[in-house]
Design a protein around this motif. Structure first.
Motif, short mmCIF file in Angstrom:
data_model
loop_
_atom_site.label_atom_id
_atom_site.label_comp_id
_atom_site.label_asym_id
_atom_site.label_seq_id
_atom_site.Cartn_x
_atom_site.Cartn_y
_atom_site.Cartn_z
N ALA A 37 9.55 -4.40 3.38
CA ALA A 37 9.49 -5.45 2.64
C ALA A 37 8.03 -5.74 2.10
N CYS A 38 6.92 -5.64 2.35
CA CYS A 38 5.27 -6.18 2.32
C CYS A 38 5.39 -6.14 0.87
N GLY A 39 5.84 -5.42 0.20
CA GLY A 39 5.78 -5.71 -1.62
C GLY A 39 6.33 -6.89 -1.95
N PRO A 80 0.94 -0.94 0.06
CA PRO A 80 0.02 0.30 0.31
C PRO A 80 0.85 1.04 0.14
N GLY A 81 2.16 0.89 0.77
CA GLY A 81 3.28 2.33 0.50
C GLY A 81 2.83 4.15 0.58
N MET A 82 2.61 4.89 0.18
CA MET A 82 2.46 6.43 1.00
C MET A 82 1.20 6.45 0.87
N SER A 109 8.04 -2.64 -2.41
CA SER A 109 7.41 -1.81 -1.23
C SER A 109 7.92 -0.19 -0.76
N GLY A 110 7.00 -0.10 0.15
CA GLY A 110 6.98 1.55 0.02
C GLY A 110 8.19 1.45 2.04
N CYS A 111 8.72 0.90 1.94
CA CYS A 111 9.16 0.70 3.41
C CYS A 111 10.48 -0.39 3.33
N ILE A 112 11.74 0.03 4.25
CA ILE A 112 12.01 -1.79 4.71
C ILE A 112 11.41 -2.21 4.71
#
Ligand code: SF4
Lengths: 147, 555
Positions: free
Chosen positions: B459-461, B414-416, B454-457
């Motif tokens: 790493a959900c993506g 989902p990210g930002m 992924s939208g941050c470290i």
């Protein structure tokens, strides 16, 4: 009670009782447990269960400290002590939430001791409610085939 | 499909009632947000950037039409008419109101679903192969085992307050479609010396800020021993996992710091003791669950019309080429519905689309649907003869995108746009990439390609296991996207390698174009995928394409 704590409410069978003037001797290591004889002890949740093994038969009660509700080591430690054959009283002492009460009981604890302040925020009725929830669970079905 | 018995039903209802009480206490102020937090997390309710978010478990990704319709109903009644399917085979509702959540949970319970343990430091929703029981390469359907683990881990009194969250995945096939080695425990069904089916157990896999490939702790575990063995691992972890630093609290760090052999010795020592506590071996428990997963009654349908339609309709042909794979039954096929329309949000589906998928599944897929960790929806059992009708129905609903496994079939967290932890946007990046490569009309030319963002470290993506991985970071208030190359989430799991300095949001898509261009130039032929070319040639030609200025400097 060991010095410096402000605990004081014991929950048994869902009901509050003031902690009697029980003498739990704080033990920091297995060596200390060796000389303890016939007294109740209090241990940190990081102590190794096997270290207490040889002395378990003579210890009437063990309080396991819960430094924070989200530190779940005490649950595993309680199960290990029961598995080692411990028959005395097991108390979860410290920051245990009412919603965790059934978990504590199902892991082998007999009772929980919380602070007066927490007891004020989570009054007895919450513990009575939680106590009702102990039976309906998956693990008893999977382990013992209970209905 | 597993259907709730009286016990499951009563259990879930009592959890909803309990949560309803907690929400009332929160709304009337007798619970503070601090006190409410652990309680709502136990029921899958997060507080996001803009609103609450409810994460609903879809155990091992299996649904029927009734469940899917209920998900649509919930989206329409209490959310904004859509839901988001995640990389963990969950669905997330991004805009629920706190007061409505107990009603949403009751609606879930009506169809045998829940949101229990979709958050918090406990054992999360067990994930599995989305082609289970349909794939031609399968040893055995992994879902009965997954269901057994769901029951065992639900409300387990000992493991609700672990050092950190804990994820388990299982596959029943040698081709790993469930990325099991990126999980805290990864299970592969394997055959023992006498042909009997058991499990290979790995521990300590994970992505996030310190990615590890899981390590095999037991090469062959008999089915009978499953739960006691898992419980032994969990007990070792609960007692010894680090609690001093949440970034070092996953079991992967324990395994890494303590050493696999030592952890194995501890587990094996506990195991016989814990096994004694179980009066029923796990294979007996499984036998009671297995009938729920009996295969459907497959029917033979003549293929003549299908073959004619295929010859006549290029769109159908393209769809079958990309979105349809072989089924274990020769006259059936597995259809993947892409939730990645060009320029859309990966994994989003509207209530209307959910209903269409439910209808199609009921009519053409023996009433089964699956959610894949790649954020697509699967129709696992479609007779080939029905493929033209299925394709037409999907197309009418805007669900006919023929891009599964291609460059626009992107996984993005989902990210930002939603996530409070994000350091960069990921959904808009996915949209830009798919739009651009669609304009270039290169998608089919490029072939197999997995881009993961992924939208941050955290790493959900799953960017570490993307053929091309993209990690969005924040560099002094500006989004900066790092590219990793050569990652692989299949049975040959490999972590991607960082290519070099990151790119700004504007530079990213042109950089990817150069990268793809380089691949098209250096590949042996159309059969050689990006990943294969990367493995053959190493990073050099791709690096040169990403950083042309550096290449010039070096020359
Ligand atoms: S990777 Fe980061 S931004 Fe993306 S969903 Fe996970 S926590 Fe949020």
């Amino acid at each position: 009670m060991s010095a410096g704590t402000d605990l004081g409410i014991v929950v048994r069978d869902g009901r509050f009782a003031p902690a009697a003037d029980e003498a739990f001797v704080a033990i920091e290591s297995a060596e200390e447990a060796a000389g303890i004889g016939n007294r109740a002890i209090e241990v940190a949740n990081a102590i190794a269960a096997e270290a207490l093994g040889p002395h378990l038969a003579s210890i009437p009660a063990i309080a396991i400290r819960f430094p924070a509700f989200n530190d779940g080591r005490g649950f595993s430690l309680a199960r290990q002590l029961r598995r080692l054959g411990y028959k005395g009283t097991l108390r979860a002492r410290g920051h245990v939430l009412a919603d965790q009460y059934p978990m504590a009981l199902r892991c082998g604890f007999d009772e929980v001791e919380i602070t007066e302040a927490q007891a004020a925020r989570q009054p007895e009725n919450q513990w009575v409610d939680a106590y009702q929830r102990i039976r309906h669970n998956y693990q008893d079905r999977l382990k013992y085939g209970a209905a | 499909m597993y259907t709730y018995n009286e016990f499951d039903e009563a259990f879930v209802r009592s959890r909803v009632a309990q949560f309803r009480g907690q929400v009332e206490k929160r709304l009337d102020g007798s619970l503070t947000e601090d006190e409410f937090r652990p309680l709502r997390l136990m029921n899958g309710l997060y507080l996001q950037l803009h609103a609450y978010m409810l994460r609903v478990a879809i155990p091992y990704g299996t649904l029927d039409s009734r469940k899917m319709r209920q998900l649509a109903h919930i989206a329409e009644t209490w959310d904004r008419g859509y839901g988001h399917f995640t990389t963990r085979q969950n669905i997330q509702y991004n805009w629920p109101k706190l007061k409505d959540v107990p009603d949403m949970l009751d609606a879930l319970a009506d169809v045998g679903m829940h949101a229990i343990q979709t958050s918090g430091n406990c054992i999360r929703n067990v994930t599995s192969d989305h082609f289970a029981a349909a794939a031609a390469d399968e040893i055995e359907d992994p879902r009965p085992t997954a269901e057994l683990m769901r029951q065992w881990s639900t409300d387990h009194p000992e493991f609700q307050f672990l050092p950190r969250k804990f994820k388990i995945a299982i596959t029943g096939a040698p081709n790993d479609r469930a990325v099991v080695k990126s999980h805290d425990i990864g299970i592969r069904m394997v055959r023992g010396d006498n042909g009997e089916v058991g499990y290979e157990i790995s521990v300590g896999g994970g992505l996030g800020r310190s990615p590890f490939v899981g390590k095999v702790i037991r090469e062959f575990l008999p089915k009978a021993d499953l739960l006691p063995y898992l419980e032994s691992i969990m007990q070792v972890y609960n007692l010894s996992g680090r609690r001093d630093n949440k970034y070092k609290a996953r079991i992967k760090i324990l395994v890494h710091e303590t050493g696999l052999d030592e952890i194995r010795a501890e587990v094996e020592e506990l195991f016989p003791q814990i096994r004694e506590e179980f009066t029923h071996p796990s294979d007996e428990l499984l036998a009671a669950i297995e009938p729920h997963f009996a295969p459907p009654a497959f029917v033979e349908k003549p293929l003549g019309d299908y073959e004619a339609a295929l010859a006549a309709d290029p769109l159908l042909r393209s769809f079958v080429e990309t979105n349809v794979v072989a089924h274990k039954h020769p006259s059936y096929a597995i259809v993947t519905i892409s939730l990645k329309p060009v320029g859309g949000t990966p994994g989003d589906a509207t209530a209307e689309q959910m209903r269409v998928m439910a209808d199609i599944a009921e009519r053409y897929s023996h009433d089964e649907l699956r959610i894949s960790h790649e954020q697509n929806v699967i129709l696992p059992h479609v007779a080939k003869a029905d493929l033209p009708a299925v394709h037409a129905a999907l197309r009418d609903a805007g669900l006919g995108t023929a891009n599964v496994g291609l460059i626009s079939d992107i996984i993005a967290c989902p990210g930002m746009d939603y996530c409070a932890l994000a350091t960069a946007r990921s959904i808009p990046i996915a949209q830009e990439i798919s739009t651009r490569f669609n304009e270039l009309k290169l998608e089919h030319e490029i072939g197999q390609m997995k881009i993961k963002i992924s939208g941050c470290i955290n790493a959900c993506g799953h960017h570490h296991v993307g053929h091309i991985g993209i990690l969005g970071l924040d560099r002094a208030g500006v989004e900066n996207y790092q590219i990793t190359l050569g990652g692989d989430g299949a049975e040959t799991m490999t972590l991607g390698e960082r290519a070099g300095p990151g790119f700004s949001a504007e530079e990213l898509v042109p950089a990817l174009e150069r990268l793809i261009d380089a691949y098209l130039k250096v590949r042996r032929d159309r059969q050689e995928s990006f990943l294969e070319a990367y493995r053959r040639l190493g990073v050099a030609p791709f690096k040169a394409a990403l950083y042309p200025d550096q290449a010039k400097d070096a020359a």
